[in-house]
Motif scaffolding. Structure first.
Motif, mmCIF file in Angstrom:
data_model
loop_
_atom_site.group_PDB
_atom_site.id
_atom_site.type_symbol
_atom_site.label_atom_id
_atom_site.label_comp_id
_atom_site.label_asym_id
_atom_site.label_seq_id
_atom_site.Cartn_x
_atom_site.Cartn_y
_atom_site.Cartn_z
ATOM 1 N N ASN A 1 -48.729 -13.196 0.774
ATOM 2 C CA ASN A 1 -49.946 -12.534 1.246
ATOM 3 C C ASN A 1 -49.648 -11.114 1.713
ATOM 4 N N GLN A 2 -48.497 -10.939 2.353
ATOM 5 C CA GLN A 2 -48.128 -9.605 2.825
ATOM 6 C C GLN A 2 -47.882 -8.668 1.646
ATOM 7 N N VAL A 3 -47.257 -9.186 0.570
ATOM 8 C CA VAL A 3 -47.059 -8.384 -0.643
ATOM 9 C C VAL A 3 -48.419 -7.962 -1.200
ATOM 10 N N ALA A 4 -49.346 -8.931 -1.309
ATOM 11 C CA ALA A 4 -50.687 -8.634 -1.827
ATOM 12 C C ALA A 4 -51.393 -7.598 -0.947
ATOM 13 N N MET A 5 -51.247 -7.733 0.378
ATOM 14 C CA MET A 5 -51.875 -6.782 1.290
ATOM 15 C C MET A 5 -51.328 -5.371 1.059
ATOM 16 N N ASN A 6 -49.997 -5.239 0.929
ATOM 17 C CA ASN A 6 -49.401 -3.925 0.700
ATOM 18 C C ASN A 6 -49.921 -3.301 -0.598
ATOM 19 N N LEU A 7 -50.001 -4.108 -1.656
ATOM 20 C CA LEU A 7 -50.458 -3.587 -2.944
ATOM 21 C C LEU A 7 -51.935 -3.192 -2.891
ATOM 22 N N LEU A 8 -52.757 -4.005 -2.221
ATOM 23 C CA LEU A 8 -54.189 -3.704 -2.123
ATOM 24 C C LEU A 8 -54.435 -2.442 -1.294
ATOM 25 N N VAL A 9 -53.752 -2.320 -0.159
ATOM 26 C CA VAL A 9 -53.936 -1.141 0.698
ATOM 27 C C VAL A 9 -53.454 0.114 -0.027
ATOM 28 N N ASN A 10 -52.301 0.013 -0.729
ATOM 29 C CA ASN A 10 -51.805 1.158 -1.493
ATOM 30 C C ASN A 10 -52.799 1.557 -2.585
ATOM 31 N N ALA A 11 -53.399 0.541 -3.224
ATOM 32 C CA ALA A 11 -54.378 0.823 -4.279
ATOM 33 C C ALA A 11 -55.574 1.583 -3.709
ATOM 34 N N ALA A 12 -56.053 1.140 -2.538
ATOM 35 C CA ALA A 12 -57.181 1.828 -1.899
ATOM 36 C C ALA A 12 -56.815 3.261 -1.532
ATOM 37 N N HIS A 13 -55.606 3.459 -1.012
ATOM 38 C CA HIS A 13 -55.172 4.803 -0.623
ATOM 39 C C HIS A 13 -54.998 5.717 -1.829
ATOM 40 N N ALA A 14 -54.711 5.128 -3.004
ATOM 41 C CA ALA A 14 -54.492 5.939 -4.207
ATOM 42 C C ALA A 14 -55.794 6.462 -4.795
ATOM 43 N N ILE A 15 -56.926 5.864 -4.405
ATOM 44 C CA ILE A 15 -58.230 6.277 -4.916
ATOM 45 C C ILE A 15 -58.795 7.366 -4.009
ATOM 46 N N GLU A 16 -59.032 8.536 -4.562
ATOM 47 C CA GLU A 16 -59.417 9.682 -3.745
ATOM 48 C C GLU A 16 -60.888 9.648 -3.348
ATOM 49 N N THR B 1 -57.858 2.470 -10.123
ATOM 50 C CA THR B 1 -58.237 3.656 -10.906
ATOM 51 C C THR B 1 -57.948 4.906 -10.077
ATOM 52 N N GLY B 2 -56.818 4.888 -9.395
ATOM 53 C CA GLY B 2 -56.447 6.001 -8.518
ATOM 54 C C GLY B 2 -55.761 7.126 -9.258
ATOM 55 N N LYS B 3 -55.031 7.944 -8.498
ATOM 56 C CA LYS B 3 -54.434 9.156 -9.060
ATOM 57 C C LYS B 3 -53.159 8.894 -9.838
ATOM 58 N N GLY B 4 -52.599 7.677 -9.743
ATOM 59 C CA GLY B 4 -51.395 7.352 -10.499
ATOM 60 C C GLY B 4 -50.131 7.863 -9.828
ATOM 61 N N ILE B 5 -48.988 7.471 -10.391
ATOM 62 C CA ILE B 5 -47.678 7.843 -9.833
ATOM 63 C C ILE B 5 -46.949 8.711 -10.844
ATOM 64 N N ASP B 6 -46.453 9.845 -10.397
ATOM 65 C CA ASP B 6 -45.701 10.738 -11.267
ATOM 66 C C ASP B 6 -44.464 10.023 -11.809
ATOM 67 N N THR B 7 -44.148 10.263 -13.073
ATOM 68 C CA THR B 7 -43.009 9.602 -13.722
ATOM 69 C C THR B 7 -41.718 9.811 -12.943
ATOM 70 N N LYS B 8 -41.523 10.986 -12.366
ATOM 71 C CA LYS B 8 -40.280 11.275 -11.642
ATOM 72 C C LYS B 8 -40.139 10.444 -10.369
ATOM 73 N N HIS B 9 -41.257 9.862 -9.897
ATOM 74 C CA HIS B 9 -41.205 9.062 -8.676
ATOM 75 C C HIS B 9 -41.086 7.559 -8.953
ATOM 76 N N LEU B 10 -41.353 7.136 -10.195
ATOM 77 C CA LEU B 10 -41.408 5.696 -10.493
ATOM 78 C C LEU B 10 -40.101 4.979 -10.173
ATOM 79 N N SER B 11 -38.971 5.641 -10.407
ATOM 80 C CA SER B 11 -37.682 4.984 -10.174
ATOM 81 C C SER B 11 -37.351 4.866 -8.697
ATOM 82 N N ARG B 12 -38.144 5.492 -7.806
ATOM 83 C CA ARG B 12 -37.820 5.509 -6.382
ATOM 84 C C ARG B 12 -38.841 4.791 -5.505
ATOM 85 N N ILE B 13 -39.926 4.275 -6.115
ATOM 86 C CA ILE B 13 -41.021 3.769 -5.287
ATOM 87 C C ILE B 13 -40.626 2.566 -4.442
#
Length: 416
Positions: free
Chosen positions: A304-319, A342-354
């Protein structure tokens, strides 16, 4: 072979100070490491010899003779000794000890120690002293590793507390809405009851039907009669919403749960949605695309905590305002759920560090950089994995894979 990167660095530093040549290589004779004593003697660099054939470094050695030693070492799992004559290059160390090793995956490796036995010292004694020195370094690194583990646990706990604070603020806001209109309804209902009691008292005391009718018209009895029912229904709905929020919070937390147990992932996603509703409702419409899942062995509160982190991050990514889609599915002996925005997405250079601790692209003060790192750790301990697919300007999709059944010994593990 089981040391952390920090331990490996310290061990390599210690081995660089030995006055003997040391080279690690795989059974296919590709070099994995050589110490500075050997590199200086042959005027090579790590970059030039790493993952290169052994002959790249030790061109003077009789490789056919060495192959015989390797075969003996691997078959007997015992140390092998050898000597060979020096050549005109005068680089070759004329004696060797070959040690068979295995890593934590039970894969074979070989350690070749080269020395010159004409220098008048006992190689075995010298090597034993060197190994004792390395053992002392290993103990220091073990203590350092333990301290780092304690710090990691403290950081994880800090992220959990930050999540709980965010959770509490959202839940308080959600509960405040139904409680607010229930309180308002009850105040209005009290006024209605007061008026109704006055009408009843007048009816009981009056012998003139006209006076009763006048009072009913004055107090708008017809409206009160209809609105009382609506107020009671609204109040009941508000209390049901409070009950649902509290139940969702209880299901989300699973405070007493520490072991792997079969759990309903879809119910967990829904309760998590209820808990973080305040974070999402102003940013996105939530679309559910669920496929039926069997019970999945997991620690429900952690998933549930994993799902919460992903959902909150998704909301924050939408401007502005967008869409968050929740999906579930099953493939083979694994179940999965995903959060797509449907947010702003993650730059390719950051994907390996997220998933790195403390890495965040959010403004200072807006994120700890531990949410995805903690999620990765939780999923890894569940013997699962997280996949991410992102396009800048289009959105991001995180998919979490979990084994439906944990192996019996692993099912007894707990996570502090």
């Amino acid at each position: 072979m089981t040391a952390s990167s920090g331990q490996e660095s310290l061990l390599a530093n210690a081995m660089d100070h030995l006055d003997v040549g040391l080279v690690l290589f795989a059974p296919n004779y590709l070099i994995q490491y050589a110490n500075q004593f050997l590199l200086k003697r042959y005027q090579k660099t790590h970059a030039a010899i790493e993952q290169q054939p052994l002959s790249t470094l030790l061109s003077d050695i009789d490789l056919s003779h060495l192959k015989t030693l390797v075969d003996k070492a691997l078959s007997s799992q015992q140390r092998q000794m050898a000597t060979w004559p020096c050549t005109a290059s005068d680089n070759l160390l004329n004696s060797a000890l070959l040690y068979p090793l295995t890593d934590n995956q039970e894969q074979p490796h070989l350690c070749l120690v080269l020395y010159d036995n004409t220098l008048g010292y006992n190689a075995d004694v010298y090597l034993q002293e060197a190994l004792r020195a390395l053992a002392g370094k290993h103990n220091e690194q073990s203590q350092l590793s333990h301290k780092l583990e304690q710090i990691h646990k403290q950081l994880v706990q800090s992220e959990k507390m930050a999540g709980i604070g965010q959770l509490a603020a959202g839940v308080a806001h959600e509960i405040n809405n139904p409680i607010g209109f229930v309180f308002s309804n009850l105040k209005t209902l009290a006024d209605y009851v007061k008026n109704l009691l006055q009408i009843i008292d007048t009816a009981a005391a009056s012998e003139q039907p006209g006076a009763l009718q006048n009072l009913m018209d004055e107090m708008d009895y017809a409206y009160i009669r209809d609105d009382v029912t609506s107020l009671l229904e609204e109040s009941e709905d508000g209390l049901q919403r409070v009950k649902k929020i509290i139940q969702s919070l209880k299901d989300f937390s699973h405070i007493d749960e520490e072991a792997f147990q079969p759990a309903d992932l879809i119910r967990g996603l829904d309760t998590t949605l209820n808990v973080v509703h305040n974070e999402i409702k102003y940013k996105a419409e939530v679309i559910k695309d669920y496929q039926d899942l069997p019970p999945v062995d997991c620690i429900a509160s952690q998933i549930n905590q994993v799902a919460m982190n992903l959902l909150v991050n998704a909301a924050h990514a939408i401007e502005e305002f967008g869409t968050i889609t929740l999906r579930t599915g099953i493939e083979g002996d694994e179940a999965w759920f995903e959060v797509q925005d449907t947010g702003k997405g993650i730059d390719t250079k950051h994907l390996s560090r997220i998933f790195d601790p403390f890495f965040t692209t959010k403004p200072i003060g807006k994120g700890t950089g531990l949410g995805l790192s903690l999620s990765y750790t939780i999923v890894e301990k569940h013997h699962g994995r997280i996949e991410v697919d992102s396009t800048v300007g289009v959105g991001t999709r995180f998919r979490v894979w979990l084994p439906i059944k944990q192996h019996e010994p692993e099912a007894q593990e707990t996570n502090a």
